[in-house]
Design an enzyme around this catalytic site. Structure first.
Site, PDB file in Angstrom:
ATOM      1  N   ASP A  38      -5.403  -3.924  -9.566  1.00  0.00           N
ATOM      2  CA  ASP A  38      -6.269  -3.933  -8.388  1.00  0.00           C
ATOM      3  C   ASP A  38      -7.050  -5.247  -8.346  1.00  0.00           C
ATOM      4  OD1 ASP A  38      -7.776  -3.174  -6.204  1.00  0.00           O
ATOM      5  OD2 ASP A  38      -8.328  -1.223  -7.010  1.00  0.00           O
ATOM      6  N   ASP A  39      -6.850  -6.032  -7.297  1.00  0.00           N
ATOM      7  CA  ASP A  39      -7.588  -7.297  -7.116  1.00  0.00           C
ATOM      8  C   ASP A  39      -7.255  -8.347  -8.177  1.00  0.00           C
ATOM      9  OD1 ASP A  39      -8.802  -5.916  -5.093  1.00  0.00           O
ATOM     10  OD2 ASP A  39     -10.840  -6.102  -5.841  1.00  0.00           O
ATOM     11  N   CYS A  74      -7.267  -3.546  -0.108  1.00  0.00           N
ATOM     12  CA  CYS A  74      -6.663  -2.498  -0.939  1.00  0.00           C
ATOM     13  C   CYS A  74      -5.860  -1.468  -0.162  1.00  0.00           C
ATOM     14  CB  CYS A  74      -7.748  -1.777  -1.736  1.00  0.00           C
ATOM     15  SG  CYS A  74      -8.674  -2.833  -2.869  1.00  0.00           S
ATOM     16  N   ASP A 307      -2.344  -5.277  -5.819  1.00  0.00           N
ATOM     17  CA  ASP A 307      -2.417  -4.959  -4.390  1.00  0.00           C
ATOM     18  C   ASP A 307      -2.971  -6.106  -3.558  1.00  0.00           C
ATOM     19  OD1 ASP A 307      -5.059  -4.793  -5.203  1.00  0.00           O
ATOM     20  OD2 ASP A 307      -5.418  -2.789  -4.399  1.00  0.00           O
ATOM     21  N   ASN A 308      -3.710  -7.028  -4.155  1.00  0.00           N
ATOM     22  CA  ASN A 308      -4.189  -8.226  -3.448  1.00  0.00           C
ATOM     23  C   ASN A 308      -4.832  -9.159  -4.466  1.00  0.00           C
ATOM     24  OD1 ASN A 308      -6.271  -5.774  -2.365  1.00  0.00           O
ATOM     25  ND2 ASN A 308      -7.238  -7.413  -3.532  1.00  0.00           N
TER      26      ASN A 308
END
Length: 535
Positions: A38-39, A74, A307-308
């Site tokens: 995540d991130d 997200c 996700d990013n």
């Protein structure tokens, strides 16, 4: 003579059994493991701390160096991963229920056709543990009783990323967690649940998705890693603490130079983001070791991505994602598995909507016609160093969010702003809504974006000569009518595309005079310098 005949019979039988076993292994439907962080960025060193992951997956498989998310937020990004569709087709536009983040409407129209449903119908045992969608478990969207279709075993986080004090939906039943590291640290909980699943000898083939909270806020590392990277600072190169004077208005409102306390905070969270990833590294090591011990590793694909991306001080923006620049959309992607040559890299232009059709093709399921992505399976098995697919462009989309009340920044109440952080620098707004194309014809690599704001602002970056995106040369490319027409037509095509149409860019005569463009760029920059110096 009898003894020799008996010996030969044993040899022949052994060879026969070995051939049968080998043939069965080759023909067996592969298992798939998908680990999603995540991130986690690429541009700012986000893969440096995961040394074991880079070795066990990247070193034993293939690293895709040009992997981009289709949207830098997200829930829309995860929705695109699950459906294989662009945001404009899956309609999850932001992190709110109103924006279709796990809303009842999204569940009824998109979730029912997400890739797990196809795998499950094909006989896969499917296992999920971790963060799903930001509004998953909301009482207005079915609560914890809602188990998304297609999952045999379900362990979904209620809400957004946390490390302690959270709830899970375990096959539709709430499981509460507190703040005891040994019992509750979320990344380790995911690891233990995955271990239990693999130790249960799941019916083959299986698909296992592990979605960790790292490296998302609140950036809480495991106790044993709290003191790691104590001398590390956020990178000071590229666009760090630089004013984006030629960017769209939301970037121009950032304060440059940043306050000293803001920079100190960025250094602190940068270290903690790395520290949280060390627990992910431990999990990857454990999963690979388990698969190896159980004799499953040679018939299992292991995917690793995020996700990013994320930024910490770039263009003087404090810390967040949601922007069109490389640091927010360029993420890690590595795969190991059957038929993949270890230690290889790829420059293919690939994206998050490609994951769903890839998983389906591995499972020998034809991807549905409404999926916008491409299967990466041919590229996984190809050792060619250059781009081997027809795709020349990717689409990046973002729909800005806003809130009526901005805590600590009352001047922005009812101003359509959001995420106003250090010194009330806002990271998002209702009209921080944009679409971009990324890619180019042979020998080119650029990004063109158009914003849906009061200015219809445009940004263009030649990423080969300006990878940090310091110079917006959109005013320059308008002088080349045929090239400008090409990029705008391509963008218009992609923001309306669906299914295979998304990779079929209309052919047209294109002329981009590179020499003249360079001259125009220098003249443009010279004009900017003159205006700044009031010459």
């Amino acid at each position: 003579m009898v003894r020799n005949d008996l010996f030969m019979d044993v040899v022949i039988w052994t060879v026969f059994v070995t051939m049968l076993t080998t043939h069965a292994q080759v023909d067996a439907t592969p298992n798939i493991v998908f680990i999603l962080t995540d991130d986690q960025d690429v541009e700012l060193g986000g893969t440096i701390p995961i040394e074991k992951t880079r070795d066990l997956i990247g070193g034993h498989g293939k690293v895709f160096e040009q992997f981009y998310v289709n949207t830098p937020l997200c829930c829309p990004s995860r929705s695109s991963i699950l459906t294989g569709k662009h945001v404009h087709n899956n309609l999850a536009v932001n992190n709110s229920l109103e924006g279709n983040c796990s809303s009842p409407a999204w569940q009824q129209t998109q979730e029912v056709d997400a890739f797990p449903t196809y795998l499950h119908s094909q006989g896969y045992t499917t296992f999920f543990a971790g963060k799903y969608l930001n509004r998953y478990g909301n009482k207005h969207a079915g609560g914890v009783k809602h188990v998304p279709p297609g999952w045999t075993h379900w362990n979904g986080l209620v809400g957004n990323s946390k490390y302690y004090n959270y709830s899970l939906s375990v096959d539709g039943v709430e499981e509460k967690h507190g703040d005891d590291y040994d019992k509750d640290y979320f990344t380790d909980v995911i690891n233990r649940k995955a271990t239990a699943f693999l130790n249960s000898a799941p019916h083959a083939p299986f698909f296992m998705m592990l979605a960790t909270p790292s490296a998302h806020a609140p950036f809480t590392p495991a106790p044993q890693y709290r003191d790691h990277f104590s001398q590390v600072r956020a990178p000071r190169n590229g666009s760090f603490n630089k004013h984006g004077s030629d960017k769209h208005w939301l970037i121009r409102q950032a304060i440059t130079p940043m306050l000293d306390e803001s920079v100190q905070y960025l250094d602190s969270i940068y270290r903690d983001r790395w520290r949280t990833l060390l627990s992910v590294d431990d999990m990857v090591e454990n999963i690979v070791n388990l698969l190896t011990t159980k004799g499953l590793i040679d018939n299992t694909y292991i995917f690793f991505s995020s996700d990013n991306g994320y930024h910490v001080g770039q263009f003087s923006l404090p810390s967040d994602k949601r922007q069109l620049y490389q640091f927010d959309i360029h993420v890690p992607f590595m795969v190991r598995g059957p038929g993949i040559t270890p230690g290889t890299t790829s420059q293919d232009l690939v994206t998050s909507i490609d994951l769903a059709p890839t998983f389906l093709e591995i499972a020998k399921i034809p991807p549905p016609s409404d999926m916008d992505g491409l299967s990466l399976l041919p590229m996984l098995h190809s050792d060619k160093p250059t781009n081997t697919q027809d795709r020349k462009y990717l689409l990046i989309e973002h729909h800005g969010e806003h809130t009526d009340v901005i805590p600590g920044c009352p001047q922005y109440n009812d101003q359509n702003m959001a995420n106003c952080l250090s010194a009330c620098v806002c990271e998002d707004s209702m009209n921080n809504t944009y679409s971009c194309i990324l890619g180019g014809e042979e020998g080119q690599f650029y990004k063109y974006c158009r914003l849906d704001d009061d200015e219809n602002f445009e940004e263009f970056y030649d990423l080969q000569v300006d990878p940090s995106e310091l110079r917006n040369i959109a005013p320059v490319i308008k002088n080349n009518v045929s090239f400008y027409d090409h990029v705008t037509r391509t963008l218009s095509h992609l923001i309306q595309c669906e299914g295979s149409w998304c990779t079929q860019i209309p052919n047209e005569e294109l002329s981009w005079d590179f020499k003249q463009t360079c001259i125009d760029v220098f003249m443009y920059i010279g004009g900017l310098i003159k205006s700044i110096l009031n010459i």
